[in-house]
Write an enzyme that holds these catalytic residues in place. Structure first.
Site, PDB file in Angstrom:
ATOM      1  N   SER A 261       0.862  -1.191   0.000  1.00  0.00           N
ATOM      2  CA  SER A 261       0.000   0.000   0.000  1.00  0.00           C
ATOM      3  C   SER A 261       0.886   1.224   0.000  1.00  0.00           C
ATOM      4  CB  SER A 261      -0.857   0.029   1.266  1.00  0.00           C
ATOM      5  OG  SER A 261      -0.081   0.503   2.366  1.00  0.00           O
ATOM      6  N   ASP A 262       0.323   2.393  -0.324  1.00  0.00           N
ATOM      7  CA  ASP A 262       1.089   3.624  -0.105  1.00  0.00           C
ATOM      8  C   ASP A 262       1.017   3.944   1.393  1.00  0.00           C
ATOM      9  OD1 ASP A 262       2.649   5.824  -0.402  1.00  0.00           O
ATOM     10  OD2 ASP A 262       1.460   6.755  -1.969  1.00  0.00           O
ATOM     11  N   TRP A 263       1.764   4.966   1.773  1.00  0.00           N
ATOM     12  CA  TRP A 263       1.920   5.332   3.189  1.00  0.00           C
ATOM     13  C   TRP A 263       0.546   5.534   3.856  1.00  0.00           C
ATOM     14  CZ3 TRP A 263       6.554   6.730   6.023  1.00  0.00           C
ATOM     15  CH2 TRP A 263       6.290   7.310   7.271  1.00  0.00           C
ATOM     16  N   ALA A 264       0.236   4.674   4.771  1.00  0.00           N
ATOM     17  CA  ALA A 264      -0.996   4.767   5.572  1.00  0.00           C
ATOM     18  C   ALA A 264      -2.288   4.656   4.755  1.00  0.00           C
ATOM     19  CB  ALA A 264      -1.021   6.054   6.394  1.00  0.00           C
ATOM     20  N   ALA A 265      -2.163   4.263   3.480  1.00  0.00           N
ATOM     21  CA  ALA A 265      -3.346   4.270   2.601  1.00  0.00           C
ATOM     22  C   ALA A 265      -4.399   3.250   3.042  1.00  0.00           C
ATOM     23  CB  ALA A 265      -2.936   4.011   1.160  1.00  0.00           C
TER      24      ALA A 265
END
Ligand code: BGC
Length: 729
Positions: A261-265
């Site tokens: 995932s992207d950062w904290a997505a």
């Protein structure tokens, strides 16, 4: 480790251990000063730190060795930790920002650059980079356009594929190479209004035809990872989007690697209103196929329970964990958890990397105007003026592991190239207007007005002394990159005032624009004799710029994005559709598709760029006028260097499918070749055209070609040239 041993290892792991392989935590959990590229919420507990499968944002041979040693000692199965970092356009030696690399139209140079970045990053203990960014970008308001190679799906495909090959090499075990991660899947570049993290609304046709292409081509090169994007697509967050990840990425593209995932997505799906809470977010991400949860904490807090309750099957969990273990194995981490680390010196810049960065920087510069042959600079008095004339901040906001002190400024390079008495420098103005907003806060300068008055006075005096002023203007590097969307594309007022005042001195003006995004340049064009876009050129930026200014190298960069007249035209791209009422080139244009107060097209179109020499393109020729599937046509053109200097030109092949079951763009780049010619030399450039190149997402929802008439151009930008016809039978 062979597959059997890997599976045996998996079978021996506890449920908690398995889940934790899918958890990525920020490097700041291990080292306080690691780079944080998003908002962090809370801290990982000791258990998570001990078991998390990977981390990001920390680098350095000693630090990584220390962390890895402790981690492996404490890990029940001594599985190595994987270290990832955003090595976007350089680790220590910083190349031009990706948009500048796009302007080179030279995938081989881009591949060599990626290989160089991999070598440096690996010496500092990095195993994977979050690059390439294959997002299609048609909107200059979106600050992340700087991280892309531009607005064209074909150019982006070539560049993203070249980057994957360069980072990964032939064998990931080779410690000179690192794993690549194609991001952000998908269509992050289509954020509405150009506002970062915003929603996207795209028909399946637009998605497939345009936005998915570069990811698909990059995935063909077997990147170890793909990253999800922050945005929603047609109402569903990409990170929870089964259609995108299961159907397209896994089934159709055949991607076998790790999906992160992207950062904290994962957690942000709660904000989107798509998941109820962290548990629901973890469930939705896992079911959509996300293997690693980057920093949101949703997997570490909930996945074990989801498996225990049967909501997520252990088989599904095992498959995801095995992908992560496989990646570690492919990298050779089980044999050598300290692979690549150079304990003597860590990563450092060497002469070879500097030369590559210098050459790439020179290749990335796009000359837009050269009235009265203002360039190359004459051997006379040249003043270098402006906030970009002597700054070391020539890297982008995505080059945080590269140190500014290694950068060569334009004036430093000029000082090596010219006699001291023939050049002068003045800062001219502050970089930004007072209280300009950047991603990291507001930029306030005390006594801003007095300071700028003083700088302006000094600049005008310096200009009076000179014959030519090289005016180095642009947008500060903190104003492009993540979270830097803008509703205005103008140069800062304070820099425009400087330009106006320098113009009044009557001196010849060569304006250089340093920027991570297309800017409105109409005023700069009018007031300058020569105008060149330099992007954010990196560590060797000053030398690359001076190689071109001095005439050592003829400029060869081509625009990878359309430069607008005005922000109101955005999103702007050359490969648009004709409409039912196309604006005629000549004649009355009432009630046609146009703006009352602006041109439709770009101030400078995609593919455009001048050279110091002149090239003559002959009439394009085709080996036959008709072809059927299975046959190949050859299109050719003879190009001649009619000027007095050696130079490069990029021959561009554009095609238009005239009639289709769905309307097709007015032109699409389908090939390009950069050639170098001596004065008087000519070369024939050929492109093969086959049926596969003519396929598109038809009204039948199939990737197919349709018989009919096509136009073809062989020219040097997306606006010029005369089309010839051919037919597919
Ligand atoms: C960015 C990604 C990046 C990640 C890790 C995110 O904020 O969108 O492009 O790779 O952070 O640093």
């Amino acid at each position: 480790m062979d597959n059997k041993a890997l599976k045996a290892l998996l079978n021996d792991m506890s449920l908690e251990e398995k889940v934790m392989q899918l958890v990525q935590i920020p490097g700041s959990e291990y080292e306080a000063d690691a780079e944080i590229t998003g908002v962090t919420r809370g801290q990982a507990n000791e258990k998570v730190k001990q078991l998390a499968g990977s981390t990001l944002g920390v680098w350095g041979s000693k630090r990584i060795k220390k962390i890895q040693k402790k981690y492996m000692k404490e890990h029940p199965h001594h599985i190595p930790l994987m270290f990832m970092l955003d090595v976007i356009h350089g680790h220590k030696t910083v190349l031009p920002c990706p948009l500048g690399q796009g302007a080179t139209f030279d995938p081989e140079a881009v591949k060599a650059g990626a290989a160089m970045q991999a070598r440096e990053a690996s010496a500092d203990g990095i195993h994977a980079t979050f690059s390439p960014m294959a997002d299609l970008c048609r909107d200059a308001r979106w600050g992340r356009i700087m991280e892309s190679t531009g607005e064209d799906k074909y150019l982006n495909s070539c560049m993203a594929a070249a980057m994957v090959e360069g980072y990964q090499g032939d064998d990931l075990k080779d410690p000179d190479h690192i794993a690549a991660c194609v991001k952000h899947f998908a269509a992050y570049g289509a954020a509405e209004g150009g506002r970062d993290y915003n929603n996207t609304e795209l028909s399946e046709h637009t998605l497939r035809e345009h936005y998915l292409r570069a990811y698909g081509e990059a995935v063909k090169k077997n990147p170890a990872m793909v990253m999800t994007s922050f945005n929603t697509i047609n109402g569903i967050p990409a990170t929870g989007n089964r259609f995108l990840m299961k159907k397209i990425l896994r089934e159709e593209f055949g991607f076998k690697g790790v999906l992160i995932s992207d950062w904290a997505a994962v957690g942000e799906m709660i904000n989107h209103g798509f998941a109820e809470d962290q548990k629901d977010a973890a469930y939705k991400a896992v079911m959509a196929g996300v293997d690693i949860d980057m920093t949101s904490g949703c997997y570490s807090g909930n996945l074990e329970e989801l498996v225990k309750s049967g909501a997520v099957s252990e088989k599904m969990l095992d498959e995801a964990v095995l992908r992560v273990l496989n990646m570690k194995n492919d990298l050779g981490l089980f044999e050598d958890p300290f692979r690549g680390i150079d304990m003597e010196e860590g990563a450092k810049i060497n002469e070879e990397s500097r030369q590559l960065a210098r050459k790439t920087a020179a290749q990335s510069l796009v000359l837009l105007e050269n009235k009265g042959k203002a360039l190359p600079l004459r051997k006379e008095k040249n003043a270098f003026i402006g906030p970009y004339a002597n700054t070391k901040r020539l890297q982008s906001s995505w080059a945080f592991s590269g140190e500014d002190e290694n950068t060569v400024t334009v004036f430093e390079a000029a000082s090596s190239a010219y006699d001291k008495g023939s050049i002068k420098y003045a800062e001219g103005s502050t970089m930004m207007d007072q209280d300009a907003v950047t991603a990291r806060g507001i930029c306030h300068v005390d006594n801003w007005q007095e300071e700028n008055d003083r700088l302006l006075k000094e600049a005008v005096e310096t200009a009076e002394w000179a014959d030519t002023v090289v005016l180095c203007l642009g947008e500060d590097s903190t104003q492009s990159g993540e979270a830097t969307s803008k509703a205005s594309l103008k140069l800062p007022e304070v820099q425009l005032r400087l330009l106006d005042e320098i113009k009044k001195t009557g001196k010849r003006i060569v304006t250089l624009i340093f920027t991570g995004r297309p800017l409105e340049l109409k005023e700069a064009v009018e007031l300058s004799d020569a105008l060149m876009v330099c992007w954010l050129p990196g560590t060797e930026g000053g030398n690359g710029v001076m190689d071109v200014l001095s005439g050592k190298v003829s400029p060869s960069g081509r625009l990878p994005v359309s430069l607008p007249y005005t922000v109101g035209q955005e999103p702007l791209h050359y490969d648009m559709y004709a409409t039912g009422r196309p604006k005629p080139e000549n004649g009355p244009s009432e009630y046609t598709s146009r703006y009352l107060d602006s041109e439709n097209g770009a101030l400078y179109p995609f593919g455009y760029g001048l050279s110091y020499t002149a090239f003559e393109y002959g009439e394009p020729k085709l080996s036959a006028e008709r072809m059927s599937a299975g046959e190949t046509l050859t299109a050719s053109v003879t190009v001649r260097n009619t000027g007095k200097m050696k130079g490069d030109t990029t021959v561009q092949l554009y095609i238009r499918d005239v009639t289709g079951s769905r309307v097709r763009p007015v032109r699409e780049l389908s090939g390009f070749r950069k050639i170098s010619l001596e004065p008087g030399e000519e070369a024939e450039v050929r492109f093969d055209i086959n049926e596969e190149m003519l396929r598109f997402w038809t009204a039948e929802e199939k990737w197919e070609s349709e018989p009919g008439k096509f136009y073809l151009w062989l020219c040097d930008n997306s606006r010029d040239g005369r089309p010839i016809e051919f037919w597919l039978e």
